[in-house]
Design a protein around this motif. Structure first.
Motif, short mmCIF file in Angstrom:
data_model
loop_
_atom_site.label_atom_id
_atom_site.label_comp_id
_atom_site.label_asym_id
_atom_site.label_seq_id
_atom_site.Cartn_x
_atom_site.Cartn_y
_atom_site.Cartn_z
N LYS A 82 8.26 -29.08 -32.83
CA LYS A 82 7.47 -28.29 -32.08
C LYS A 82 7.97 -26.80 -32.84
N VAL A 94 9.70 -20.10 -31.83
CA VAL A 94 10.33 -21.32 -31.53
C VAL A 94 10.24 -22.47 -32.61
N TRP A 95 11.45 -23.09 -32.80
CA TRP A 95 11.54 -24.07 -33.80
C TRP A 95 12.35 -25.27 -33.20
N VAL A 96 11.70 -26.19 -32.11
CA VAL A 96 12.63 -27.08 -31.88
C VAL A 96 12.40 -28.30 -32.58
N TYR A 97 13.59 -29.28 -32.59
CA TYR A 97 13.61 -30.33 -33.31
C TYR A 97 14.26 -31.55 -32.57
N ASP A 98 13.75 -32.61 -32.21
CA ASP A 98 14.35 -33.68 -31.43
C ASP A 98 14.74 -34.69 -32.36
N LYS A 134 18.10 -32.25 -28.98
CA LYS A 134 17.02 -31.28 -29.18
C LYS A 134 17.66 -30.06 -29.77
N LEU A 135 17.44 -30.12 -31.25
CA LEU A 135 18.18 -29.01 -31.94
C LEU A 135 17.17 -27.74 -32.09
N ASP A 136 17.65 -26.69 -31.73
CA ASP A 136 17.12 -25.22 -31.85
C ASP A 136 17.26 -25.02 -33.36
N LEU A 138 16.02 -22.63 -35.38
CA LEU A 138 16.03 -21.20 -35.59
C LEU A 138 17.65 -20.53 -35.22
N ALA A 139 18.09 -21.08 -34.10
CA ALA A 139 19.55 -20.67 -33.68
C ALA A 139 20.48 -20.95 -34.82
N ASP A 140 20.16 -22.53 -35.12
CA ASP A 140 21.19 -22.97 -36.25
C ASP A 140 21.46 -22.23 -37.51
#
Ligand code: SF4
Ligand code: SF4
Lengths: 170, 324
Positions: A82, A94-98, A134-136, A138-140
């Motif tokens: 997403k 937002v850059w979310v990866y499941d 569900k990894l964020d 951008l935060a990473d």
């Protein structure tokens, strides 16, 4: 008849070859490590496909190269990405990866026109619930940049359990 | 031989010792087998239970003992419970004529090998019973394969042993060992190499071991004839499988490798060392060769081993006749 006999003798010889190979393996050192006590050396993990991570841009390690073009989102067969474009400019907000849905197929990595995606080498990632996967990203990315800069607030990357020497042989 | 009290006591003691040997053998072989498998595949094998995984097999057997006995519906239950017993009991009898050492023979029988070959046939019966009574198609297929296989391979096996019997003129296993010397070139394997080869191939097939483990082919039939057995029923099948392996290894050691005779210090340790060397060889083959197809298995037997063993027998007969 003669042919059959010769074939079978050759077959017998091949059985001996097989036995000699397994016999050699039986006596040669093992290729596995006892995981909780030993771990694989980091160099050996270079080809390991862990969860995706964002590639930092050349000038700022905390900034992503992503241009929010949605190519990866469309390419992904499992719908696990997403990406939402931020206000002003192309950078994503937002850059979310499941990771729980991801099949590690690399379609997103190949589709990305900005080469903003790559696989990480996190072997020791564990989670108790699906939501934790569900990894964020951008935060990473920010956490990695902070860690590289020596910041104390960095989220520690996946590490082998403390007190373990990586096995040099591997 | 009169069945005096002394003989009776001797047999009871022998049977108890043999049961101990069977259980110990199964525990040791499970560990050896898994370790060898691991080493051949370049991994450590069982490692966590006990020092270097030594207690793994013990724990496994404890687990088997404690398991619930689960019985599927519509089984033929008298046969279902009879089958593991039929698999286990004859093996006890089979060990009686084996001469472990010069004095360590449970029962001196003149036709020792005849006794072994006759009662070894009961193994196939137990497989049929198990496969048929389980009301399971995998079990039935496994049983059908087991019968076809053991009937087929018994013939060249007997022919191979018969060649040695022709040569030595005795069916008494003790006399057979005494007829061979201590050094490897005085063993029967030198005089009967083809018979020994045929015997070893048949031995693997008769004990249903890979590459001839079609009756219990895990990847095709889940576990073949013992699919529906759990807990002790399975444990008895398992025990008798390893006991059968050890038995045919002992017979091989006695027939072809000089039994208890060794280069120095004759004694039962030589028999055991030789038998376990053969056991290890069987394990080694198991983790080396892929499973054969069923038609290949039968072709190998009927087209190669049987003619070869007949040829060998005939040659032996001619040579023995000429030598006399
Ligand atoms: S690797 Fe495949 S499944 Fe995973 S996010 Fe990329 S495209 Fe989707
Ligand atoms: S394809 Fe690359 S640039 Fe486009 S949104 Fe995905 S990660 Fe960003």
């Amino acid at each position: 008849m003669l042919r059959a006999i010769i074939d079978n003798l050759k077959g017998l010889y091949s059985l001996l070859v097989g036995l000699s190979i397994t016999g050699r393996f039986l006596l040669s050192p093992q290729r596995t490590v006892h995981y909780p006590r030993q771990v694989v050396a980091p160099e050996s993990l270079a080809s390991f496909r862990g969860p995706l991570e964002l590639v930092p841009s050349a000038d700022d390690p905390a900034k992503t190269r992503c241009i929010s073009c949605q190519m990866c989102v469309r390419a992904c067969p499992d719908n696990c990405l997403k990406v939402v474009k931020g206000e002003g400019g192309k950078a994503p907000a937002v850059w979310v990866y499941d990771f729980s849905l991801c099949c590690l197929c690399a379609a997103c990595v190949e589709a990305c026109p900005a080469s903003a995606l790559r696989f990480s080498h996190k072997v020791y990632l564990t989670a108790l619930t699906r939501d934790e996967l569900k990894l964020d990203l951008l935060a990473d990315l920010k956490a990695r940049a902070a860690k590289a800069a020596g910041g104390a607030d960095a989220r520690p990357p996946a590490q082998p359990p403390a007190g373990l020497e990586p096995q040099a042989r591997l | 031989m009169a069945l005096s009290l002394a003989v009776f006591v001797q047999i009871i003691v022998a049977v108890l010792l043999v049961i101990g040997l069977m259980v110990g053998n199964a525990v040791v072989m499970v560990y050896v087998e898994r370790k060898a498998c691991g080493f051949i595949q370049r991994r450590p094998g069982p490692f966590e239970v006990g020092p270097r995984g030594l207690l793994q097999a013990v724990c496994d057997s404890m687990k088997l003992l404690g398991k619930q006995i689960f019985v599927p519906g519509n089984i033929d239950w008298p046969l279902h419970f009879l089958a593991p017993v039929v698999a286990f009991l004859p093996v006890l009898l089979l060990y009686l004529p084996i001469p472990f050492g010069p004095y360590l023979t449970s029962l001196q029988v003149d036709d020792g090998i005849l006794l072994i070959l006759a009662f070894a046939g009961l193994g196939a019966v137990s497989n049929i019973l198990a496969g048929w009574s389980s009301n399971n198609k995998y079990g039935l297929l496994g049983a059908a394969r087991a019968v076809a296989q053991s009937v087929a391979y018994e013939i060249p096996m007997i022919m191979a042993l018969l060649a040695v019997i022709f040569m030595t003129g005795t069916m008494n296993l003790t006399t057979l060992v005494e007829g061979q010397g201590g050094w490897p070139w005085q063993w029967n394997i030198v005089r009967q190499p083809l018979a020994c080869f045929i015997y070893v191939v048949c031995l693997v097939a008769e004990t249903n071991r890979a590459p001839f483990d079609l009756p219990e082919a895990e990847s095709e039939l889940t576990a073949g004839f013992h699919t529906e057995y759990s807990g002790m029923g399975f444990a008895l099948f398992f025990l008798s499988e390893y006991a059968n392996m050890l038995l045919v290894s002992f017979v091989c050691a006695v027939f072809f490798l000089g039994g208890w005779r060794g280069p120095f210090l004759d004694g039962f340790w030589w028999t055991f060392a030789k038998a376990y060397a053969i056991m290890f060889f069987i394990v080694w083959i198991r983790w080396t060769f892929p499973r054969v197809r069923f038609d290949q298995l039968l072709n190998l037997n009927w087209k190669w081993l049987l003619p070869l063993s007949i040829l060998n027998l005939w040659l032996t007969a001619v040579v023995v006749k000429l030598a006399n």
